[in-house]
Scaffold this active site. Structure first.
Site, PDB file in Angstrom:
ATOM      1  N   ASN A 201       0.855  -1.192   0.000  1.00 27.88           N
ATOM      2  CA  ASN A 201       0.000   0.000   0.000  1.00 27.88           C
ATOM      3  C   ASN A 201       0.890   1.241   0.000  1.00 27.88           C
ATOM      4  OD1 ASN A 201      -0.295  -1.392   2.796  1.00 27.88           O
ATOM      5  ND2 ASN A 201      -0.922   0.647   3.354  1.00 27.88           N
ATOM      6  N   ASP A 202       0.867   2.065   1.026  1.00 28.90           N
ATOM      7  CA  ASP A 202       1.511   3.378   0.945  1.00 28.90           C
ATOM      8  C   ASP A 202       2.994   3.325   0.540  1.00 28.90           C
ATOM      9  OD1 ASP A 202      -0.816   3.616   2.384  1.00 28.90           O
ATOM     10  OD2 ASP A 202       0.132   4.394   4.193  1.00 28.90           O
TER      11      ASP A 202
ATOM     12  N   TRP B   7      -3.828  -6.857   2.629  1.00 32.84           N
ATOM     13  CA  TRP B   7      -3.168  -6.031   3.636  1.00 32.84           C
ATOM     14  C   TRP B   7      -2.896  -6.856   4.893  1.00 32.84           C
ATOM     15  CZ3 TRP B   7      -3.960  -4.392   8.628  1.00 32.84           C
ATOM     16  CH2 TRP B   7      -3.250  -3.253   9.039  1.00 32.84           C
TER      17      TRP B   7
ATOM     18  N   SER C 232       3.310   3.484   8.145  1.00 32.50           N
ATOM     19  CA  SER C 232       3.948   4.428   7.219  1.00 32.50           C
ATOM     20  C   SER C 232       4.815   5.475   7.904  1.00 32.50           C
ATOM     21  CB  SER C 232       2.873   5.119   6.397  1.00 32.50           C
ATOM     22  OG  SER C 232       2.355   4.184   5.500  1.00 32.50           O
TER      23      SER C 232
HETATM   24  C1  FRU Z   1      -2.851   4.577   4.934  1.00 29.49           C
HETATM   25  C2  FRU Z   1      -2.521   3.806   6.182  1.00 29.49           C
HETATM   26  C3  FRU Z   1      -1.599   4.587   7.069  1.00 29.49           C
HETATM   27  C4  FRU Z   1      -0.922   3.523   7.855  1.00 29.49           C
HETATM   28  C5  FRU Z   1      -0.758   2.449   6.823  1.00 29.49           C
HETATM   29  C6  FRU Z   1      -0.826   1.053   7.352  1.00 29.49           C
HETATM   30  O1  FRU Z   1      -3.137   3.764   3.847  1.00 29.49           O
HETATM   31  O2  FRU Z   1      -3.698   3.462   6.846  1.00 29.49           O
HETATM   32  O3  FRU Z   1      -2.258   5.557   7.842  1.00 29.49           O
HETATM   33  O4  FRU Z   1       0.284   3.951   8.366  1.00 29.49           O
HETATM   34  O5  FRU Z   1      -1.788   2.621   5.893  1.00 29.49           O
HETATM   35  O6  FRU Z   1      -0.553   0.122   6.358  1.00 29.49           O
END
Ligand code: FRU
Length: 741
Positions: free
Chosen positions: A323-324, A348, A381
């Site tokens: 993801n991020d 996830w 993140s």
């Molecule tokens: C955003 C988020 C962040 C977090 C991360 C966890 O997509 O929810 O706020 O740090 O993903 O994977």
């Protein structure tokens, strides 16, 4: 709550499902119900409602622990997603006190008098831990659990049935169990009924016999240990220990027989040592742990980067979910892309910081994980900076260290740091955390050096009680000691302006380096523009956005790029179904501020380095013959008399309506004003998404999209006359960023 014994109906030719009947009951209309019964002579047996959980307490049912409270819930409880699918007002909901609360709710003894017991069930899907059991002679003879074991999912209760005819006439009890803490550690139940006619309510499939703490020992001989995965299989918790100490723990959808794909775990640091691998629960017939394999390279890698849904222009991890983007930084002549990574699954979970580097922002090479989950929790993140003056003291031999700043999302959720001097191996700071928990919802630190005040600034998303979304600004001389400097409010829940994953940077307006503004962005790509004095951000414009696409999230810009370039990468929520990897990172874009008739706005351009992917010259003059899988299109249109322009790229439809000044991308509309009377468009088409830059970069529309493999054509269609298309059009075939031609 009392036992309800209700006459109900199972009519010969007009069958009414007991669920409908129960609604009648729950609308407290027993009288009408009675009339219906008498009006239709009963031929089959009556349904017996064991309980509908409509009272203010559990009556003769007994509780232990705290999860079930004193009586039925009336829907969702604090902090829970909406609960649906129950009947009437009340239901059993063991979320009281959150997922960590545990307990049991047990019925008095009753006699089994019908062929089926039907009920509504939802919540956690953990066998033995979040379930309802039917107990006869002290033995669990039937069990059922909710559907959920992974993040996301739904709190919906669904109908289910047990066939209990073999226990006819026997005494039984029901035990609703919540012995699970953490994600989906709760159970929801309602409307328990005995009936001879279950209608279409599905029978619960009995779970296969399982073994607990299934263990395998092996000696580390190779770099990687591979776990068999089957996406969608029940997740297991695997613990890997060395010398009696757990060194890795993760959730994984283990394949009990044939692996759909293999998830590698880097075990090189324990070369020659004995590993003990324990899976929490496995079916007794599972071959998952017997099939573990060791090798120095990825398994089934012959096809790596050639997989049918492997995007060729965009970064995605070799295996697992991303993801991020995290820690984007230019260090020692390389661009570093860290990213939220689940190395062991398609969904996830198990948040690590994956790691890749590139010499040019176009060609990426993936490395070992940079940060593994630890006692402080999963690695959420954050960002990275080069500590040029070695303020942290982490630098060695006069070389400035690379410092990662991340959220450790355990309980408490804290901010921590790690450092590196080679850009490959990362050492967590022994005195972590550097910022203690402010609220459970504090995360995603973004750090930069503020030259005018000669200090570090850290921007942190903090969800404060009452669901107020705030951005906290901190200062530090050394990246280790942080002091709160100010708080900017970003709206309350439902208005997630300035939400998670904040980024904060200064940009020149119209390229004028003596006229700069600060930009504060959020995960949903809303942003504010204003001034900053090193401690406090003063917004002048807010709630702006230039991103009008689907699934673009949590973007971040690179730190420490020379030449004032501000380059951003975002997470594209574009799935790759059936693959051993999922989701990707968008193309890097250069951000700028431009004065428009509406005021100062962000605009973006895909980085110029992407030109390296062009495979041959512009083909715009022979579009009829053009066939390509990966495409770049550039157009500059002066609409003239035309009423509509339409571009069709491998089935992706991009239309421009000059009258409304809107761009319509696969049916998705976005404002795209003409700039100096022109519509300037850039489009990149890849295997699972395409990106459209309209209005000379003032409107950005990234869209997940899987083109049909055999549609390789590009066409342009102009309606309403004019030869506008000829004004400026370039179409290029692109090559893969992964595979050398
Ligand atoms: C955003 C988020 C962040 C977090 C991360 C966890 O997509 O929810 O706020 O740090 O993903 O994977």
């Amino acid at each position: 709550m009392q036992w309800h014994r209700t006459r109900t109906l199972s009519l010969d030719n007009a069958r009414v499902r007991h669920t409908q009947w129960s609604i009648v009951l729950k609308s407290s209309l027993p009288f009408i119900a009675f009339v219906i019964i008498t009006a239709n002579s009963i031929r089959a047996s009556e349904t017996i409602v064991i309980t509908d959980f409509e009272g203010t307490d559990y009556g003769t049912w007994k509780t232990t622990g705290t999860a079930f409270g004193k009586g039925p819930a009336q829907g969702k409880l604090g902090g829970q997603m909406p609960v649906e699918g129950f009947q009437g007002q009340g239901l059993v909901n063991s979320f009281l006190g959150g997922d960590d609360a545990v307990g049991t709710l047990t019925s008095p003894t009753f006699k089994i008098e019908r062929k089926f017991i039907t009920f509504l069930i939802g919540g956690g899907g953990w066998a033995d831990e979040t379930c309802m059991n039917l107990i006869v002679d002290g033995k669990v003879v039937r069990t059922a659990a909710g559907p959920n074991t992974i993040s996301g999912g739904s709190e919906r209760l669904e109908p289910a049935a047990w066939d209990v005819h073999e226990f006819a006439g026997r005494e039984a009890t029901l035990a609703i169990v919540d012995q699970r803490q953490g994600s989906w550690g709760h159970i929801n139940v309602d409307q328990i009924v005995m009936t001879d006619d279950r209608g279409s309510v599905p029978i619960v499939v009995p779970p296969a016999p399982v073994a607990r703490n299934v263990t395998r020992e092996l000696t580390v001989e190779k770099k990687l240990l591979h776990f068999p995965v089957k996406t969608g299989a029940k997740p297991r918790v695997v613990t890997v220990s060395v010398d009696g100490k757990a060194v890795r723990r993760f959730d994984i959808e283990l394949a009990d027989d044939n692996a759909q794909w293999w998830a590698p775990l880097d075990v090189s640091e324990w070369a020659g040592k004995k590993l003990t691998i324990v899976a929490d629960v496995l079916p007794v017939t599972s071959k998952a742990l017997d099939s573990l394999r060791q090798s120095d390279t990825l398994l089934d890698a012959e096809n790596l980067y050639r997989e049918t849904l492997r995007s060729q222009l965009h970064f995605s991890p070799k295996r697992g979910w991303t993801n991020d983007p995290n820690g984007l930084v230019y260090y020692n002549g390389e661009y570093h892309l860290f990213y939220q990574h689940n190395p062991y699954g398609w969904n996830w979970g198990n948040m690590h910081w994956g790691h890749a580097t590139s010499p040019d922002l176009v060609h990426w090479q993936e490395h070992s994980e940079a940060l593994y989950p630890d006692e402080q929790g999963p690695m959420f993140s954050g960002s990275a900076v080069v500590d040029w003056n070695n303020t942290s003291g982490f630098g060695k031999d006069g070389k400035p260290p690379l410092v990662l700043i991340y959220t450790a999302a355990g309980n408490p959720t804290v901010q921590s740091i790690a450092s590196s001097s080679d850009g490959r191996t990362f050492k967590k700071y022994a005195q972590n955390p550097v910022i203690k928990e402010i609220s459970g919802g504090n995360r995603d630190p973004k750090v930069f050096w503020h030259e005018p005040t000669k200090q570090w600034v850290l921007v942190l998303y903090v969800e404060t009680p009452g669901k107020q979304h705030t951005i906290h600004f901190f200062n530090s001389p050394n990246l280790r000691d942080w002091k709160l400097a100010s708080v900017t409010k970003g709206g309350i829940d439902g208005d997630k302006y300035l939400f998670e994953c904040p980024d904060f940077f200064e940009l020149a307006v119209d390229g004028n380096l003596s006229r700069k503004k600060w930009v504060l962005t959020a995960a949903n790509s809303q942003y504010a523009i204003g001034t900053f004095d090193g401690a406090t951000f003063t917004p002048e414009l807010s709630r702006l956005t230039d991103v009008r696409g689907i699934g673009f999230y949590a973007a971040q810009t690179f730190s420490d790029i020379p030449d004032h370039r501000r380059i951003q990468i975002g997470w594209s929520q574009a799935p790759s179904p059936g693959m051993s990897f999922n989701q990707l990172q968008t193309l890097p874009c250069e951000l700028m501020l431009r004065t428009t008739p509406d005021g100062v706005r962000l605009r973006r351009e895909p980085v110029k380095e992407l030109v390296a992917l062009r495979d041959g010259p512009d083909q715009a003059s022979s579009l009829e013959k053009f066939r390509a899988e990966l495409i770049e299109l550039r157009a500059e249109i002066e609409p003239g008399q035309a009423t509509k322009f339409e571009f069709n790229l491998r089935g992706a439809k991009i239309a421009y309506d000059p009258k409304t000044q809107e761009i319509i991308v696969n049916g998705h509309r976005a404002p795209a004003p003409l700039v100096n009377g022109k519509q300037k468009l850039t489009v990149f088409v890849d295997r699972t998404m395409f990106e459209v830059f309209a209005s000379d970069g003032l409107t950005y529309v990234p869209i997940p999209f899987i083109p049909k493999p055999d549609d390789l054509s590009v066409s342009v269609n102009v309606q309403g006359g004019g030869d506008a298309t000829k004004q400026f059009l370039q179409v290029y075939q692109l090559k893969s960023s992964w595979i050398e031609k």
